[in-house]
Motif scaffolding. Structure first.
Motif, PDB file in Angstrom:
ATOM      1  N   GLU A   1      14.738 -73.227 -35.494  1.00 47.57           N
ATOM      2  CA  GLU A   1      14.311 -72.052 -36.243  1.00 47.57           C
ATOM      3  C   GLU A   1      14.237 -72.351 -37.740  1.00 47.57           C
ATOM      4  O   GLU A   1      13.287 -71.947 -38.415  1.00 47.57           O
ATOM      5  CB  GLU A   1      15.287 -70.906 -35.971  1.00 47.57           C
ATOM      6  N   ILE A   2      15.216 -73.072 -38.245  1.00 51.23           N
ATOM      7  CA  ILE A   2      15.218 -73.448 -39.662  1.00 51.23           C
ATOM      8  C   ILE A   2      14.016 -74.325 -39.973  1.00 51.23           C
ATOM      9  O   ILE A   2      13.339 -74.153 -41.000  1.00 51.23           O
ATOM     10  CB  ILE A   2      16.539 -74.156 -40.025  1.00 51.23           C
ATOM     11  N   GLU A   3      13.726 -75.256 -39.064  1.00 52.10           N
ATOM     12  CA  GLU A   3      12.576 -76.136 -39.274  1.00 52.10           C
ATOM     13  C   GLU A   3      11.273 -75.354 -39.280  1.00 52.10           C
ATOM     14  O   GLU A   3      10.403 -75.579 -40.136  1.00 52.10           O
ATOM     15  CB  GLU A   3      12.566 -77.192 -38.162  1.00 52.10           C
ATOM     16  N   ASN A   4      11.127 -74.407 -38.354  1.00 52.22           N
ATOM     17  CA  ASN A   4       9.917 -73.579 -38.313  1.00 52.22           C
ATOM     18  C   ASN A   4       9.779 -72.723 -39.565  1.00 52.22           C
ATOM     19  O   ASN A   4       8.685 -72.587 -40.120  1.00 52.22           O
ATOM     20  CB  ASN A   4       9.919 -72.688 -37.073  1.00 52.22           C
ATOM     21  N   LEU A   5      10.880 -72.132 -40.015  1.00 47.70           N
ATOM     22  CA  LEU A   5      10.823 -71.311 -41.231  1.00 47.70           C
ATOM     23  C   LEU A   5      10.478 -72.151 -42.457  1.00 47.70           C
ATOM     24  O   LEU A   5       9.710 -71.708 -43.319  1.00 47.70           O
ATOM     25  CB  LEU A   5      12.156 -70.586 -41.428  1.00 47.70           C
TER      26      LEU A   5
ATOM     27  N   LYS B   1       3.296 -71.528 -49.517  1.00 46.41           N
ATOM     28  CA  LYS B   1       3.266 -71.943 -50.924  1.00 46.41           C
ATOM     29  C   LYS B   1       1.888 -72.413 -51.346  1.00 46.41           C
ATOM     30  O   LYS B   1       1.475 -72.221 -52.467  1.00 46.41           O
ATOM     31  CB  LYS B   1       4.284 -73.050 -51.179  1.00 46.41           C
ATOM     32  N   GLY B   2       1.185 -73.057 -50.481  1.00 45.58           N
ATOM     33  CA  GLY B   2      -0.136 -73.536 -50.868  1.00 45.58           C
ATOM     34  C   GLY B   2      -0.711 -74.442 -49.812  1.00 45.58           C
ATOM     35  O   GLY B   2      -0.169 -74.611 -48.726  1.00 45.58           O
ATOM     36  N   LYS B   3      -1.847 -75.003 -50.175  1.00 47.02           N
ATOM     37  CA  LYS B   3      -2.526 -75.884 -49.244  1.00 47.02           C
ATOM     38  C   LYS B   3      -1.711 -77.152 -49.041  1.00 47.02           C
ATOM     39  O   LYS B   3      -1.084 -77.670 -49.966  1.00 47.02           O
ATOM     40  CB  LYS B   3      -3.901 -76.269 -49.769  1.00 47.02           C
ATOM     41  N   MET B   4      -1.800 -77.637 -47.854  1.00 48.92           N
ATOM     42  CA  MET B   4      -1.127 -78.903 -47.572  1.00 48.92           C
ATOM     43  C   MET B   4      -2.026 -80.031 -48.054  1.00 48.92           C
ATOM     44  O   MET B   4      -3.218 -80.068 -47.761  1.00 48.92           O
ATOM     45  CB  MET B   4      -0.869 -79.049 -46.065  1.00 48.92           C
ATOM     46  N   LYS B   5      -1.462 -80.947 -48.776  1.00 48.41           N
ATOM     47  CA  LYS B   5      -2.251 -82.068 -49.264  1.00 48.41           C
ATOM     48  C   LYS B   5      -2.312 -83.136 -48.183  1.00 48.41           C
ATOM     49  O   LYS B   5      -1.299 -83.532 -47.630  1.00 48.41           O
ATOM     50  CB  LYS B   5      -1.625 -82.653 -50.524  1.00 48.41           C
ATOM     51  N   ARG B   6      -3.512 -83.545 -47.919  1.00 48.46           N
ATOM     52  CA  ARG B   6      -3.699 -84.578 -46.907  1.00 48.46           C
ATOM     53  C   ARG B   6      -3.560 -85.933 -47.574  1.00 48.46           C
ATOM     54  O   ARG B   6      -4.277 -86.228 -48.535  1.00 48.46           O
ATOM     55  CB  ARG B   6      -5.077 -84.431 -46.286  1.00 48.46           C
TER      56      ARG B   6
ATOM     57  N   HIS C   1       8.692 -74.825 -42.452  1.00 47.55           N
ATOM     58  CA  HIS C   1       7.268 -75.145 -42.336  1.00 47.55           C
ATOM     59  C   HIS C   1       6.411 -73.950 -42.759  1.00 47.55           C
ATOM     60  O   HIS C   1       5.402 -74.111 -43.455  1.00 47.55           O
ATOM     61  CB  HIS C   1       6.945 -75.565 -40.901  1.00 47.55           C
ATOM     62  N   LYS C   2       6.808 -72.743 -42.353  1.00 48.36           N
ATOM     63  CA  LYS C   2       6.059 -71.545 -42.750  1.00 48.36           C
ATOM     64  C   LYS C   2       6.095 -71.354 -44.262  1.00 48.36           C
ATOM     65  O   LYS C   2       5.095 -70.992 -44.878  1.00 48.36           O
ATOM     66  CB  LYS C   2       6.626 -70.316 -42.056  1.00 48.36           C
ATOM     67  N   ILE C   3       7.261 -71.587 -44.864  1.00 45.26           N
ATOM     68  CA  ILE C   3       7.382 -71.471 -46.324  1.00 45.26           C
ATOM     69  C   ILE C   3       6.468 -72.468 -47.004  1.00 45.26           C
ATOM     70  O   ILE C   3       5.780 -72.149 -47.980  1.00 45.26           O
ATOM     71  CB  ILE C   3       8.846 -71.670 -46.765  1.00 45.26           C
ATOM     72  N   PHE C   4       6.437 -73.677 -46.482  1.00 42.80           N
ATOM     73  CA  PHE C   4       5.590 -74.719 -47.064  1.00 42.80           C
ATOM     74  C   PHE C   4       4.126 -74.331 -46.963  1.00 42.80           C
ATOM     75  O   PHE C   4       3.349 -74.531 -47.901  1.00 42.80           O
ATOM     76  CB  PHE C   4       5.847 -76.046 -46.339  1.00 42.80           C
ATOM     77  N   GLU C   5       3.723 -73.739 -45.817  1.00 43.15           N
ATOM     78  CA  GLU C   5       2.337 -73.307 -45.656  1.00 43.15           C
ATOM     79  C   GLU C   5       2.002 -72.144 -46.579  1.00 43.15           C
ATOM     80  O   GLU C   5       0.901 -72.051 -47.096  1.00 43.15           O
ATOM     81  CB  GLU C   5       2.075 -72.906 -44.201  1.00 43.15           C
TER      82      GLU C   5
END
Length: 193
Positions: free
Chosen positions: A106-110, A118-123, A112-116
């Protein structure tokens, strides 16, 4: 340290010697030895303290067993009782492990959601890497792949029809046989088969 100054448009470097340490080499060695001795003594004392602490907690939680003077039936009942207690403890440990793993997911999913959010993921810029199939499978599956996989062996085999090779003969002999209507009939019959 370097001092730089200009004389007649020439640059000169003046090297200043390093200041010598105020502690002699023998004194420095003596201090190092003393520090190491003190550190080893503190480490040994810390180990002894941990050992005493462990023994005291074990004595609090598990009172010493009194096995002398017990009959066989009493010993068997004691073993059954201890077995039941270990089962209860194992069940609690299993439940706690499940709760911890669920919370970690659950912590990992949250995160990841926070990271998404915040902004676009840089490839990241990817580079082409030449790697064999065996090395790639080894990287993907780890030590599971022991044998090298032969991909060509798993492919379907397609049998090619052998092309009919016409016999090469002397054309002069063939001209007389193929001349006229009978020669064309032979060609027609041979092409139809």
């Amino acid at each position: 340290m370097f001092n730089l100054f200009n004389i007649n448009s020439y640059s000169y470097f003046i090297c200043q010697p390093k200041p010598k340490s105020k502690i002699s080499a023998s004194r420095r060695l003596f201090l190092k030895i003393q520090v190491l001795k003190k550190g080893t003594a503190m480490l040994a004392a810390e180990k002894e303290e941990k050992k005493r602490e462990r023994e005291s907690t074990l004595n609090e939680r598990l009172p010493p067993l009194k096995l002398s003077g017990l009959s066989v039936q009493d010993l068997q009942s004691l073993c059954r009782e201890m077995h039941q207690k270990t089962d209860v403890v194992d069940e609690e440990r299993y439940d706690l492990n499940l709760k911890v793993s669920k919370n970690e997911k659950e912590i990992e999913n949250l995160a990841h959601k926070i990271f998404e959010l915040k902004g676009k993921m840089k490839r990241p810029a990817l580079k082409r890497v030449k790697i064999s199939a065996d090395a790639m499978l080894g990287a993907l599956f780890g030590a599971k792949v022991k044998e090298s996989v032969d991909f060509k062996a798993n492919l379907k085999t397609v049998k090619k029809e052998e092309e009919k090779k016409e016999e090469v003969t002397d054309w002069r002999k063939n001209v007389e046989a193929m001349s006229g209507m009978e020669g064309r009939k032979k060609l027609f019959d041979a092409g139809g088969q």
